[in-house]
Enzyme design. Sequence first.
Site, PDB file in Angstrom:
ATOM      1  N   GLY A 221      -1.884   4.569 -23.950  1.00  0.00           N
ATOM      2  CA  GLY A 221      -1.991   3.179 -23.529  1.00  0.00           C
ATOM      3  C   GLY A 221      -2.939   3.051 -22.354  1.00  0.00           C
ATOM      4  O   GLY A 221      -3.792   3.926 -22.134  1.00  0.00           O
ATOM      5  N   SER A 222      -2.745   1.989 -21.598  1.00  0.00           N
ATOM      6  CA  SER A 222      -3.729   1.684 -20.558  1.00  0.00           C
ATOM      7  C   SER A 222      -3.572   2.612 -19.359  1.00  0.00           C
ATOM      8  O   SER A 222      -2.502   3.180 -19.106  1.00  0.00           O
ATOM      9  CB  SER A 222      -3.567   0.232 -20.113  1.00  0.00           C
ATOM     10  OG  SER A 222      -2.328   0.098 -19.458  1.00  0.00           O
ATOM     11  N   SER A 223      -4.636   2.679 -18.613  1.00  0.00           N
ATOM     12  CA  SER A 223      -4.646   3.521 -17.427  1.00  0.00           C
ATOM     13  C   SER A 223      -3.641   3.001 -16.391  1.00  0.00           C
ATOM     14  O   SER A 223      -2.945   3.792 -15.740  1.00  0.00           O
ATOM     15  CB  SER A 223      -6.067   3.506 -16.864  1.00  0.00           C
ATOM     16  OG  SER A 223      -6.194   4.445 -15.883  1.00  0.00           O
ATOM     17  N   ASN A 224      -3.531   1.676 -16.286  1.00  0.00           N
ATOM     18  CA  ASN A 224      -2.589   1.120 -15.304  1.00  0.00           C
ATOM     19  C   ASN A 224      -1.176   1.574 -15.582  1.00  0.00           C
ATOM     20  O   ASN A 224      -0.465   2.061 -14.694  1.00  0.00           O
ATOM     21  CB  ASN A 224      -2.604  -0.425 -15.361  1.00  0.00           C
ATOM     22  CG  ASN A 224      -3.800  -0.966 -14.631  1.00  0.00           C
ATOM     23  OD1 ASN A 224      -4.471  -0.231 -13.911  1.00  0.00           O
ATOM     24  ND2 ASN A 224      -4.083  -2.251 -14.847  1.00  0.00           N
ATOM     25  N   THR A 225      -0.743   1.421 -16.838  1.00  0.00           N
ATOM     26  CA  THR A 225       0.633   1.802 -17.181  1.00  0.00           C
ATOM     27  C   THR A 225       0.795   3.317 -17.039  1.00  0.00           C
ATOM     28  O   THR A 225       1.809   3.797 -16.511  1.00  0.00           O
ATOM     29  CB  THR A 225       0.969   1.368 -18.625  1.00  0.00           C
ATOM     30  OG1 THR A 225       0.600   0.011 -18.783  1.00  0.00           O
ATOM     31  CG2 THR A 225       2.433   1.525 -18.929  1.00  0.00           C
ATOM     32  N   GLY A 226      -0.195   4.062 -17.483  1.00  0.00           N
ATOM     33  CA  GLY A 226      -0.124   5.524 -17.382  1.00  0.00           C
ATOM     34  C   GLY A 226       0.042   5.974 -15.937  1.00  0.00           C
ATOM     35  O   GLY A 226       0.840   6.866 -15.641  1.00  0.00           O
ATOM     36  N   GLU A 244      -2.250   9.708 -22.451  1.00  0.00           N
ATOM     37  CA  GLU A 244      -3.569   9.451 -23.057  1.00  0.00           C
ATOM     38  C   GLU A 244      -3.949   8.042 -22.652  1.00  0.00           C
ATOM     39  O   GLU A 244      -3.315   7.081 -23.093  1.00  0.00           O
ATOM     40  CB  GLU A 244      -3.497   9.517 -24.595  1.00  0.00           C
ATOM     41  CG  GLU A 244      -2.936  10.803 -25.158  1.00  0.00           C
ATOM     42  CD  GLU A 244      -3.725  12.005 -24.732  1.00  0.00           C
ATOM     43  OE1 GLU A 244      -4.950  11.892 -24.554  1.00  0.00           O
ATOM     44  OE2 GLU A 244      -3.118  13.067 -24.551  1.00  0.00           O
ATOM     45  N   CYS A 278     -10.216   3.404 -27.226  1.00  0.00           N
ATOM     46  CA  CYS A 278     -10.336   4.013 -25.897  1.00  0.00           C
ATOM     47  C   CYS A 278     -11.606   4.832 -25.800  1.00  0.00           C
ATOM     48  O   CYS A 278     -12.109   5.058 -24.709  1.00  0.00           O
ATOM     49  CB  CYS A 278      -9.122   4.871 -25.610  1.00  0.00           C
ATOM     50  SG  CYS A 278      -8.843   6.083 -26.875  1.00  0.00           S
TER      51      CYS A 278
HETATM   52  N1  LIG Z   1      -6.754   7.854 -24.577  1.00  0.00           N
HETATM   53  C1  LIG Z   1      -6.178   7.440 -25.675  1.00  0.00           C
HETATM   54  O1  LIG Z   1      -5.751   8.229 -26.498  1.00  0.00           O
HETATM   55  C2  LIG Z   1      -6.054   5.983 -25.971  1.00  0.00           C
HETATM   56  C3  LIG Z   1      -5.936   5.060 -24.946  1.00  0.00           C
HETATM   57  N2  LIG Z   1      -5.786   3.739 -25.227  1.00  0.00           N
HETATM   58  C4  LIG Z   1      -5.753   2.784 -24.131  1.00  0.00           C
HETATM   59  O2  LIG Z   1      -4.701   1.865 -24.342  1.00  0.00           O
HETATM   60  C5  LIG Z   1      -5.021   0.595 -23.797  1.00  0.00           C
HETATM   61  C6  LIG Z   1      -4.676  -0.472 -24.808  1.00  0.00           C
HETATM   62  O3  LIG Z   1      -3.349  -0.338 -25.171  1.00  0.00           O
HETATM   63  P1  LIG Z   1      -2.175  -1.245 -24.567  1.00  0.00           P
HETATM   64  O4  LIG Z   1      -1.193  -1.407 -25.661  1.00  0.00           O
HETATM   65  O5  LIG Z   1      -2.779  -2.431 -23.909  1.00  0.00           O
HETATM   66  O6  LIG Z   1      -1.586  -0.351 -23.400  1.00  0.00           O
HETATM   67  P2  LIG Z   1      -0.348  -0.705 -22.424  1.00  0.00           P
HETATM   68  O7  LIG Z   1      -0.421   0.280 -21.326  1.00  0.00           O
HETATM   69  O8  LIG Z   1      -0.294  -2.140 -22.086  1.00  0.00           O
HETATM   70  O9  LIG Z   1       0.941  -0.432 -23.322  1.00  0.00           O
HETATM   71  C7  LIG Z   1       1.244   0.834 -23.874  1.00  0.00           C
HETATM   72  C8  LIG Z   1       2.746   0.958 -24.011  1.00  0.00           C
HETATM   73  O10 LIG Z   1       3.378   1.033 -22.737  1.00  0.00           O
HETATM   74  C9  LIG Z   1       4.400   0.038 -22.612  1.00  0.00           C
HETATM   75  N3  LIG Z   1       4.454  -0.376 -21.209  1.00  0.00           N
HETATM   76  C10 LIG Z   1       3.625  -1.236 -20.575  1.00  0.00           C
HETATM   77  N4  LIG Z   1       3.957  -1.303 -19.260  1.00  0.00           N
HETATM   78  C11 LIG Z   1       5.013  -0.471 -19.074  1.00  0.00           C
HETATM   79  C12 LIG Z   1       5.801  -0.076 -17.923  1.00  0.00           C
HETATM   80  N5  LIG Z   1       5.571  -0.573 -16.701  1.00  0.00           N
HETATM   81  N6  LIG Z   1       6.787   0.823 -18.101  1.00  0.00           N
HETATM   82  C13 LIG Z   1       7.012   1.338 -19.322  1.00  0.00           C
HETATM   83  N7  LIG Z   1       6.328   0.994 -20.421  1.00  0.00           N
HETATM   84  C14 LIG Z   1       5.334   0.110 -20.312  1.00  0.00           C
HETATM   85  C15 LIG Z   1       3.958  -1.046 -23.577  1.00  0.00           C
HETATM   86  O11 LIG Z   1       5.041  -1.850 -23.941  1.00  0.00           O
HETATM   87  C16 LIG Z   1       3.388  -0.233 -24.720  1.00  0.00           C
HETATM   88  O12 LIG Z   1       4.422   0.253 -25.552  1.00  0.00           O
HETATM   89  C17 LIG Z   1      -6.488   0.687 -23.449  1.00  0.00           C
HETATM   90  O13 LIG Z   1      -6.616   0.829 -22.057  1.00  0.00           O
HETATM   91  C18 LIG Z   1      -6.963   1.945 -24.133  1.00  0.00           C
HETATM   92  O14 LIG Z   1      -8.042   2.563 -23.497  1.00  0.00           O
HETATM   93  C19 LIG Z   1      -5.687   3.297 -26.516  1.00  0.00           C
HETATM   94  C20 LIG Z   1      -5.793   4.182 -27.547  1.00  0.00           C
HETATM   95  C21 LIG Z   1      -6.027   5.571 -27.350  1.00  0.00           C
HETATM   96  O1  LIG Z   2      -5.347  11.276 -32.403  1.00  0.00           O
HETATM   97  C1  LIG Z   2      -6.064  11.717 -33.324  1.00  0.00           C
HETATM   98  O2  LIG Z   2      -5.615  12.194 -34.361  1.00  0.00           O
HETATM   99  C2  LIG Z   2      -7.551  11.716 -33.171  1.00  0.00           C
HETATM  100  C3  LIG Z   2      -8.020  10.767 -32.151  1.00  0.00           C
HETATM  101  C4  LIG Z   2      -8.429   9.429 -32.737  1.00  0.00           C
HETATM  102  O3  LIG Z   2      -8.027   9.047 -33.795  1.00  0.00           O
HETATM  103  N1  LIG Z   2      -9.268   8.730 -31.995  1.00  0.00           N
HETATM  104  C5  LIG Z   2      -9.812   7.467 -32.426  1.00  0.00           C
HETATM  105  C6  LIG Z   2      -9.043   6.350 -31.830  1.00  0.00           C
HETATM  106  C7  LIG Z   2      -9.162   6.253 -30.353  1.00  0.00           C
HETATM  107  C8  LIG Z   2      -8.514   4.995 -29.810  1.00  0.00           C
HETATM  108  O4  LIG Z   2      -7.471   4.632 -30.187  1.00  0.00           O
HETATM  109  O5  LIG Z   2      -9.026   4.293 -29.020  1.00  0.00           O
HETATM  110  C9  LIG Z   2     -11.266   7.408 -32.038  1.00  0.00           C
HETATM  111  O6  LIG Z   2     -11.729   8.289 -31.312  1.00  0.00           O
HETATM  112  O7  LIG Z   2     -11.954   6.511 -32.486  1.00  0.00           O
END
Ligand SMILES: NC(=O)C1=CN([C@@H]2O[C@H](COP(=O)(O)OP(=O)(O)OC[C@H]3O[C@@H](n4cnc5c(N)ncnc54)[C@H](O)[C@@H]3O)[C@@H](O)[C@H]2O)C=CC1
Ligand SMILES: O=C(O)CCC(=O)N[C@@H](CCC(=O)O)C(=O)O
Length: 488
Positions: A221-226, A244, A278
């Site tokens: 999910g997002s960097s903020n939540t992470g 992630e 992401c």
């Molecule tokens: N590096 C990676 O593998 C990936 C990263 N992302 C990142 O995810 C973001 C988009 O996804 P979003 O759904 O907006 O992320 P998000 O951080 O808003 O939500 C992710 C999960 O965390 C939960 N959550 C939110 N705030 C919380 C808290 N304070 N405590 C506990 N749980 C909480 C949400 O309900 C959701 O289930 C983008 O920043 C994107 O870059 C997306 C896909 C892949």
């Molecule tokens: O997790 C995997 O099996 C491989 C990683 C993957 O599928 N990456 C995609 C999605 C990334 C995202 O959600 O933002 C990609 O690199 O396009």
Amino acid sequence: MNTQLINNQWHAGQGPAFNSVNPSNGEVVWQGNGASPEQVSSAIEAARAAQIQWADMPIEQRITILENFVAQLKEHSEEFASIIARETGKPLWETRTEVGAMTGKVAIAIRAYNERTGTTENPMPGAKAFIRHKPHGVVAIFGPYNFPGHLPNGHIVPAILAGNTVVFKPSELTPHVAQFTLELWLKAGLPAGVINLVQGELETGKALASHQDIDGLFFTGSSNTGHLLHKQFAGHPGKILALEMGGNNPLVVKDVADVSAAVHDIIQSGFITSGQRCTCARRLFIEKSANGDAILEKLISATKNILVDDSFADDQPFMGAMISEKAALGMVAAQADLVKQGAEVLVELKQLKPGTGFVSPGIIDVTKIDEIADEEHFGPLIKVYRYTDFDSAIAEANNTSFGLSAGLLADSEDDYSHFLKRIRAGIVNWNRPITGASSAAPFGGIGASGNHRASAYYAADYCAYPVASVESEKVNLPQTLAPGLIIE
Ligand SMILES: NC(=O)C1=CN([C@@H]2O[C@H](COP(=O)(O)OP(=O)(O)OC[C@H]3O[C@@H](n4cnc5c(N)ncnc54)[C@H](O)[C@@H]3O)[C@@H](O)[C@H]2O)C=CC1
Ligand SMILES: O=C(O)CCC(=O)N[C@@H](CCC(=O)O)C(=O)O
């Protein structure tokens, strides 16, 4: 409506009501109540009660259930792709690939399990040395909205394969996809308690993440939540946390003869999934040269031609709607903010239809902004930086707290080897888009993009811990005792 799966029983949520909306047309596609903190506790208890028996089950039997799940995915692939498309706004061609990625995950996870966390036996005098791997226990899994099937699946499959049990909290923007996923697991013969589903908004997430009885948390999910979760887990060294997160990913272009091919890879990097990956390229470095001018000119005209339309349109678009109108307006505002700081719009990102998540892709030249915020704009907006010197472009590409993906488009292999040595990211590509990472490779970033727990192929590593054993069938008195020892 029954929205929570606890111990293989569906229950209505006892928390606040929420719904999910098709961002292409505002239609409500799912409504229900979130899980209360008590229901989150019950889900964790169910997972705890099921865990030993699940881990004790011979691995072949666990694999059979995973393979049944693959069969269910294949049987229901079109229905599933439509559900993802309706809830996320992504085009159907793309959601079909998402279901395909889920289907492929199981075989890859089995390979990774055996290769990275299998059992190794080494002979030693009078004994044998083993390295084995054991599951952590009960893990919480948090998923994002952009790949609501594939990305949680990338944690769930390796977690249960290793013998963990799971409490899954999907994004509140994609509850229908999560519910359908669990329905397929039930059809696959999943034993009670092995995967539990708690749906809900922030309060449900907080109740799960802060629960004392989880052994780990896997988050995409997002960097903020992470970052919040990372703080919350500080002081709990015994719990495993895999994060992630996002990126502010650079793509550098230098001397490419095939201008159309370069433009193709830039578009695939920046605009696929309406920029909601992401790994998407957020910053595009183009040389101030005739070649750079030609690439930018063609990129501008190709971007203006990108088809944006409904997920189910007969002529499939390249981009569907963003996840919500809020997200779309957020991108329009981000662009306006950059303009205020001195950026020049090359192709305007516009909301295409009020009340929806449809936006056109945008390109903005930010070269003249001196101090630009290191922010992930999670949508289809590419920021262009014109550069004169390759090393200073690489230095600026590295000028981010993130480090997820990066790429170079260049004909010279020497340029690539120079770039590869200097660029800081977990995914570094040459003459390929920087999106579309493989499930058969590690997937994760450095800096603010993660906490060094790469996912995809390396997810096996955070799903189990290593156990070193030295074993002998009998206790043997050594022929030579340590000095000072007398055993008669
Ligand atoms: N590096 C990676 O593998 C990936 C990263 N992302 C990142 O995810 C973001 C988009 O996804 P979003 O759904 O907006 O992320 P998000 O951080 O808003 O939500 C992710 C999960 O965390 C939960 N959550 C939110 N705030 C919380 C808290 N304070 N405590 C506990 N749980 C909480 C949400 O309900 C959701 O289930 C983008 O920043 C994107 O870059 C997306 C896909 C892949
Ligand atoms: O997790 C995997 O099996 C491989 C990683 C993957 O599928 N990456 C995609 C999605 C990334 C995202 O959600 O933002 C990609 O690199 O396009």
